[in-house]
Design an enzyme around this catalytic site. Structure first.
Site, PDB file in Angstrom:
ATOM      1  N   HIS A 122       0.873  -1.179   0.000  1.00 20.97           N
ATOM      2  CA  HIS A 122       0.000   0.000   0.000  1.00 20.97           C
ATOM      3  C   HIS A 122       0.914   1.234   0.000  1.00 20.97           C
ATOM      4  O   HIS A 122       2.032   1.172   0.535  1.00 20.97           O
ATOM      5  CB  HIS A 122      -0.830  -0.050   1.284  1.00 20.97           C
ATOM      6  CG  HIS A 122      -1.909   0.976   1.387  1.00 20.97           C
ATOM      7  ND1 HIS A 122      -1.674   2.276   1.745  1.00 20.97           N
ATOM      8  CD2 HIS A 122      -3.256   0.884   1.208  1.00 20.97           C
ATOM      9  CE1 HIS A 122      -2.817   2.943   1.781  1.00 20.97           C
ATOM     10  NE2 HIS A 122      -3.796   2.115   1.461  1.00 20.97           N
ATOM     11  N   ASP A 199       2.788  -4.336   8.311  1.00 23.10           N
ATOM     12  CA  ASP A 199       1.596  -3.525   8.080  1.00 23.10           C
ATOM     13  C   ASP A 199       0.392  -4.453   8.266  1.00 23.10           C
ATOM     14  O   ASP A 199       0.079  -5.267   7.396  1.00 23.10           O
ATOM     15  CB  ASP A 199       1.646  -2.936   6.658  1.00 23.10           C
ATOM     16  CG  ASP A 199       0.329  -2.269   6.256  1.00 23.10           C
ATOM     17  OD1 ASP A 199      -0.658  -2.374   7.010  1.00 23.10           O
ATOM     18  OD2 ASP A 199       0.297  -1.650   5.172  1.00 23.10           O
ATOM     19  N   GLN A 202      -4.773  -4.985   7.155  1.00 22.65           N
ATOM     20  CA  GLN A 202      -5.773  -5.947   6.663  1.00 22.65           C
ATOM     21  C   GLN A 202      -5.666  -7.299   7.358  1.00 22.65           C
ATOM     22  O   GLN A 202      -6.343  -8.250   6.949  1.00 22.65           O
ATOM     23  CB  GLN A 202      -5.619  -6.148   5.143  1.00 22.65           C
ATOM     24  CG  GLN A 202      -5.796  -4.900   4.320  1.00 22.65           C
ATOM     25  CD  GLN A 202      -7.220  -4.331   4.345  1.00 22.65           C
ATOM     26  OE1 GLN A 202      -8.169  -4.977   4.787  1.00 22.65           O
ATOM     27  NE2 GLN A 202      -7.359  -3.099   3.886  1.00 22.65           N
ATOM     28  N   LYS A 225     -10.887  -0.028  10.395  1.00 26.50           N
ATOM     29  CA  LYS A 225     -11.090  -1.252   9.599  1.00 26.50           C
ATOM     30  C   LYS A 225     -11.494  -2.421  10.489  1.00 26.50           C
ATOM     31  O   LYS A 225     -11.690  -3.531  10.011  1.00 26.50           O
ATOM     32  CB  LYS A 225      -9.799  -1.595   8.841  1.00 26.50           C
ATOM     33  CG  LYS A 225      -9.417  -0.558   7.780  1.00 26.50           C
ATOM     34  CD  LYS A 225      -8.175  -1.001   7.053  1.00 26.50           C
ATOM     35  CE  LYS A 225      -7.529   0.112   6.256  1.00 26.50           C
ATOM     36  NZ  LYS A 225      -8.272   0.521   5.072  1.00 26.50           N
ATOM     37  N   CYS A 364      -4.846   2.477  -3.624  1.00 26.52           N
ATOM     38  CA  CYS A 364      -3.570   2.950  -3.046  1.00 26.52           C
ATOM     39  C   CYS A 364      -2.460   1.916  -3.218  1.00 26.52           C
ATOM     40  O   CYS A 364      -1.571   1.800  -2.354  1.00 26.52           O
ATOM     41  CB  CYS A 364      -3.713   3.324  -1.577  1.00 26.52           C
ATOM     42  SG  CYS A 364      -4.839   4.668  -1.291  1.00 26.52           S
TER      43      CYS A 364
HETATM   44  C1  PLP Z   1      -2.598  -2.803   3.609  1.00 27.01           C
HETATM   45  C2  PLP Z   1      -2.915  -1.411   4.009  1.00 27.01           C
HETATM   46  N1  PLP Z   1      -1.968  -0.657   4.559  1.00 27.01           N
HETATM   47  C3  PLP Z   1      -2.206   0.602   4.949  1.00 27.01           C
HETATM   48  C4  PLP Z   1      -3.443   1.164   4.791  1.00 27.01           C
HETATM   49  C5  PLP Z   1      -3.662   2.565   5.248  1.00 27.01           C
HETATM   50  O1  PLP Z   1      -4.629   2.604   6.257  1.00 27.01           O
HETATM   51  P1  PLP Z   1      -5.144   3.990   6.832  1.00 27.01           P
HETATM   52  O2  PLP Z   1      -5.734   4.718   5.664  1.00 27.01           O
HETATM   53  O3  PLP Z   1      -6.169   3.615   7.834  1.00 27.01           O
HETATM   54  O4  PLP Z   1      -3.972   4.686   7.387  1.00 27.01           O
HETATM   55  C6  PLP Z   1      -4.469   0.426   4.208  1.00 27.01           C
HETATM   56  C7  PLP Z   1      -5.784   1.022   3.969  1.00 27.01           C
HETATM   57  O5  PLP Z   1      -6.508   0.624   3.093  1.00 27.01           O
HETATM   58  C8  PLP Z   1      -4.203  -0.908   3.814  1.00 27.01           C
HETATM   59  O6  PLP Z   1      -5.140  -1.666   3.264  1.00 27.01           O
END
Ligand code: PLP
Length: 413
Positions: A122, A199, A202, A225, A364
């Protein structure tokens, strides 16, 4: 008993209609819906004890502080953190990663050092490291992804080498759906003396996650989430690493003593929570964690494997659809990204008219889309309250959309 039809009753929003149709919410990877228990925790906070935390000696301030710290304890328990010291409340995954980039990474990386991420990251786990590279002279390297959408581990020992100082990897890809072998990657990172970050945006909402078992130095995830409000997230840091980290933001509450020319730092984790924290949403996150624990994270995972399995079979029967990512549902989280001949935005808009919410775009994860030669994809993502009936509605919606756009294309050519 894990029954999505019963679980749905806790989520008021799921009974609304969208464009004259019952809502089918399949955009959970973007953000989840909130159960009544979480909404109630917020209402109680504002109606009964709203006061600033860690500051007051009055009753309500102490109540708020107790609830805020109880939420931290619940989060620590959820991810098996050995102590609450390493559970830092932030806004979201993105802020958690930026905190590590702007503290640990900036303090420790030098020209010639290397950082490693995967090709499927991401943007939140890529762009902060690009900045660290620009500011420290360290370089950014990538674990490649196979055409099947899994990491090519034959590169593990070469991409992660004695120059590597940080490895940061997405646990479950929000685009490919792939579950990455974080334990093996972490083992290799530690073998060469690198720090290891996961990270968990998910994964933490969807499966049991154990920071001690993964042996990660940092874990980032977002409350929104996992049924909590937006604006609250978590950075877990291993105690050993935390001790040596300089604060990120500076000001009230992160200090112990302040003179006109210098200051000393507060205990952990407050050292990393400058200013008034988002205590109301942290308390609601605690309620969300209670809700998840009551469901049982093993049950949540089992449900999502079943959903992914059912969806991949049902969608796979439509010859116009190409599903992205690994074919085995046990290797993936509860989300399915796909392409058709119809542009994803057209598809998403058509499905919205049917009350079905999916995500369209690059999610993203632009570099991985570019590598696959795709500008955008469509994505259906599931959570505890989704049912196979909803997958059937999605498939019916897709059939209608494909027929509509197919005949429209025929008329205009
Ligand atoms: C794998 C992953 N990392 C990071 C993020 C970023 O999350 P946030 O927008 O809550 O900071 C997301 C959000 O979709 C994600 O799916």
């Amino acid at each position: 008993m894990f029954d999505p039809k019963l679980i749905r009753k806790d989520f008021p929003i799921l009974s609304r209609e969208v464009n004259g149709n019952p809502l089918v919410y399949l955009d959970n990877a973007a953000t989840s819906q909130k159960p009544r228990q979480v909404i109630q925790a917020l209402v109680e906070c504002y109606e009964q004890y709203n006061s600033n935390v860690h500051r007051g000696v009055h009753t309500m301030s102490m109540e708020a502080t107790d609830k805020y710290e109880a939420a931290r304890q619940k989060v620590a328990y959820l991810i098996h953190a050995p102590s609450v010291e390493g559970v830092i409340f932030v806004r979201n995954t993105t802020e958690a990663i930026n905190l590590v980039a702007n503290t640990w990474a900036i303090q420790n990386l030098r020209p010639g050092d290397e950082m490693v991420v995967t090709e499927m990251e991401h943007h939140s786990n890529m762009v902060p490291w690009q900045k660290v590279a620009a500011e420290t002279g360290a370089s950014l390297h990538f674990l490649p992804v196979t055409p099947e959408g899994t990491l090519d581990l034959s590169f593990l020992d070469t991409v992660i080498n004695e120059r590597t100082k940080l490895v940061s990897v997405v646990h479950v890809s929000n685009f490919l759906g792939t579950i990455n072998p974080v334990k093996a990657i972490g083992r290799r990172a530690h073998q060469v003396g690198a720090r290891f970050m996961v990270d968990g945006a998910q994964s933490v909402p969807h499966m049991p996650v154990d920071v001690m078992d993964m042996d990660c130095d940092f874990l980032a995830f977002s409350g929104h989430k996992m049924m909590a409000p937006p604006g609250i997230g978590v950075l877990y840091v291993k105690s050993l690493v935390l001790e040596g980290m300089e604060p990120f933001l500076r000001g009230g509450e992160m200090v112990r003593e302040v003179w006109y020319d210098h200051a000393t730092w507060n205990d952990l984790p407050m050292r990393f929570e400058a200013g008034t924290p988002n205590f109301a949403d942290a308390i609601a996150l605690g309620a969300a964690v209670d809700y998840m624990q009551a469901l049982g994270m093993d049950n949540v995972r089992r449900h999502e494997i079943e959903m992914a399995n059912y969806a991949m079979k049902a969608m796979g029967e439509l010859k116009e659809i190409t599903i992205i990512g690994p074919t085995d549902p046990r290797l993936r989280g509860g989300l399915v990204a796909f392409t058709t001949d119809v542009h994803p935005h057209d598809l998403g808009t058509f499905l919205d008219q049917e009350g079905i919410a999916i995500r369209t775009g690059h999610h993203c994860v632009m570099p991985m889309h570019t590598k696959l030669g795709l500008a955008a994809t469509a994505r259906a993502s599931f959570y505890v309250y989704n049912t196979n009936d909803e997958v059937d509605m999605l498939v019916e919606g897709l059939k209608k959309a494909l027929a509509y756009f197919g005949s429209h294309a025929r008329r205009t050519t």
